[in-house]
Design a protein around this motif. Structure first.
Motif, mmCIF file in Angstrom:
data_model
loop_
_atom_site.group_PDB
_atom_site.id
_atom_site.type_symbol
_atom_site.label_atom_id
_atom_site.label_comp_id
_atom_site.label_asym_id
_atom_site.label_seq_id
_atom_site.Cartn_x
_atom_site.Cartn_y
_atom_site.Cartn_z
ATOM 1 N N THR A 257 54.536 -23.254 20.329
ATOM 2 C CA THR A 257 55.381 -22.553 21.191
ATOM 3 C C THR A 257 55.415 -23.384 22.476
ATOM 4 O O THR A 257 54.663 -24.311 22.841
ATOM 5 C CB THR A 257 55.252 -21.216 21.579
ATOM 6 O OG1 THR A 257 53.766 -21.158 21.902
ATOM 7 C CG2 THR A 257 54.968 -20.322 20.322
ATOM 8 N N PHE A 258 56.547 -23.029 23.392
ATOM 9 C CA PHE A 258 56.622 -23.568 24.662
ATOM 10 C C PHE A 258 55.964 -23.150 25.713
ATOM 11 O O PHE A 258 56.313 -21.624 25.885
ATOM 12 C CB PHE A 258 58.190 -23.811 24.934
ATOM 13 C CG PHE A 258 58.806 -24.734 23.807
ATOM 14 C CD1 PHE A 258 59.141 -26.044 24.016
ATOM 15 C CD2 PHE A 258 59.348 -24.251 22.730
ATOM 16 C CE1 PHE A 258 59.963 -26.748 23.217
ATOM 17 C CE2 PHE A 258 59.915 -25.023 21.650
ATOM 18 C CZ PHE A 258 60.151 -26.317 22.070
ATOM 19 N N GLY A 259 55.257 -23.615 26.619
ATOM 20 C CA GLY A 259 54.514 -22.835 27.832
ATOM 21 C C GLY A 259 55.567 -22.371 28.758
ATOM 22 O O GLY A 259 56.949 -22.627 28.746
ATOM 23 N N GLU A 260 55.063 -21.915 29.833
ATOM 24 C CA GLU A 260 55.966 -21.381 30.808
ATOM 25 C C GLU A 260 56.683 -22.479 31.657
ATOM 26 O O GLU A 260 57.872 -22.079 32.164
ATOM 27 C CB GLU A 260 55.020 -20.610 31.901
ATOM 28 C CG GLU A 260 54.345 -19.187 31.235
ATOM 29 C CD GLU A 260 53.562 -18.591 32.091
ATOM 30 O OE1 GLU A 260 53.211 -19.026 33.439
ATOM 31 O OE2 GLU A 260 52.838 -17.773 31.585
ATOM 32 N N ALA B 160 48.024 -30.183 27.154
ATOM 33 C CA ALA B 160 48.249 -30.889 28.623
ATOM 34 C C ALA B 160 49.933 -31.096 29.014
ATOM 35 O O ALA B 160 50.061 -31.278 29.968
ATOM 36 C CB ALA B 160 47.500 -32.159 28.469
ATOM 37 N N HIS B 161 50.692 -30.864 27.863
ATOM 38 C CA HIS B 161 52.174 -31.091 28.119
ATOM 39 C C HIS B 161 52.896 -29.728 28.054
ATOM 40 O O HIS B 161 53.911 -29.611 27.662
ATOM 41 C CB HIS B 161 52.406 -32.027 27.034
ATOM 42 C CG HIS B 161 52.170 -33.355 26.963
ATOM 43 N ND1 HIS B 161 50.910 -33.841 26.470
ATOM 44 C CD2 HIS B 161 52.682 -34.363 27.779
ATOM 45 C CE1 HIS B 161 50.730 -34.928 26.930
ATOM 46 N NE2 HIS B 161 51.939 -35.312 27.719
ATOM 47 N N TRP C 12 59.103 -33.365 20.107
ATOM 48 C CA TRP C 12 59.348 -33.959 18.813
ATOM 49 C C TRP C 12 58.720 -35.363 19.260
ATOM 50 O O TRP C 12 58.142 -35.956 18.272
ATOM 51 C CB TRP C 12 60.872 -34.122 18.405
ATOM 52 C CG TRP C 12 61.559 -32.855 18.213
ATOM 53 C CD1 TRP C 12 62.758 -32.532 18.748
ATOM 54 C CD2 TRP C 12 61.239 -31.689 17.461
ATOM 55 N NE1 TRP C 12 63.069 -31.248 18.405
ATOM 56 C CE2 TRP C 12 62.203 -30.917 17.528
ATOM 57 C CE3 TRP C 12 60.066 -31.529 16.836
ATOM 58 C CZ2 TRP C 12 62.183 -29.655 17.020
ATOM 59 C CZ3 TRP C 12 59.800 -30.377 16.245
ATOM 60 C CH2 TRP C 12 60.829 -29.282 16.259
ATOM 61 N N GLU C 13 59.008 -35.849 20.430
ATOM 62 C CA GLU C 13 58.236 -37.148 20.776
ATOM 63 C C GLU C 13 56.640 -36.906 20.872
ATOM 64 O O GLU C 13 56.138 -37.966 20.212
ATOM 65 C CB GLU C 13 58.545 -37.680 22.245
ATOM 66 C CG GLU C 13 60.133 -37.965 22.377
ATOM 67 C CD GLU C 13 60.426 -38.189 23.792
ATOM 68 O OE1 GLU C 13 59.647 -38.326 24.680
ATOM 69 O OE2 GLU C 13 61.726 -38.258 24.046
ATOM 70 N N LYS C 14 56.400 -35.989 21.146
ATOM 71 C CA LYS C 14 54.959 -35.679 21.124
ATOM 72 C C LYS C 14 54.306 -35.629 19.550
ATOM 73 O O LYS C 14 53.459 -36.269 19.235
ATOM 74 C CB LYS C 14 54.244 -34.491 21.669
ATOM 75 C CG LYS C 14 52.811 -34.287 21.963
ATOM 76 C CD LYS C 14 51.883 -35.359 22.529
ATOM 77 C CE LYS C 14 52.219 -35.684 23.736
ATOM 78 N NZ LYS C 14 51.270 -36.715 23.999
ATOM 79 N N LEU C 15 54.905 -34.960 18.568
ATOM 80 C CA LEU C 15 54.514 -34.824 17.302
ATOM 81 C C LEU C 15 54.771 -36.188 16.603
ATOM 82 O O LEU C 15 54.076 -36.551 15.906
ATOM 83 C CB LEU C 15 55.580 -33.814 16.746
ATOM 84 C CG LEU C 15 55.372 -32.347 16.968
ATOM 85 C CD1 LEU C 15 56.471 -31.342 16.054
ATOM 86 C CD2 LEU C 15 53.968 -31.954 16.780
#
Length: 131
Positions: free
Chosen positions: A81-84, A31-32, A102-105
């Motif tokens: 990984t980082f999305g588009e 979602a992020h 890092w905030e999400k983790l």
């Protein structure tokens, strides 16, 4: 089928995740616009044996923690990984993207183990539907 090594690499966070929360964790990160890749299901040109790689990396991370992460010895190893929306062509991943990850983790502190920083792996391809 001829396997051709995809060009480039993906920046990844290598994270141990408690399997009890893995599904919700993956959906939340999606979602992020972060992608979660369970390493045991991943095959790259450099390492076609995902389960073996996952075992070796998990063991290395747990041993390097000198006992602090012993509870994670059987957890699922993932690459994130980082999305588009985070990627800007060939530019490095922007710092706001790092901070967001890092905030999400940190929200999952009880159920994840990781070291700050990104590594690189050969390009991980997302299956795309043909239109």
């Amino acid at each position: 089928m001829d396997h051709v090594r995809p060009p480039g690499h993906d920046n990844v966070a290598t994270v141990l995740v408690n399997p009890a929360v893995l599904r919700d964790f993956e959906l939340d990160l999606m979602a992020h616009d972060f992608r979660v890749w369970p390493v045991h299901r991943t095959s790259t040109a450099l390492c076609p044996d995902g389960p073996r790689l996952a075992f070796q990396l998990r063991r290395s991370m747990v041993e390097a923690s000198q006992g602090r992460w012993s509870e994670a010895a059987e957890w699922t190893l993932v690459w994130i990984t980082f999305g588009e929306s985070w990627v800007q062509g060939d530019e490095p991943i922007p710092w706001p993207a790092h901070a967001a990850l890092w905030e999400k983790l940190a929200e999952y502190a009880e159920d994840v183990r990781y070291k700050l920083g990104l590594g690189g792996v050969p390009k991980l391809n997302v299956p795309r539907e043909e239109v």
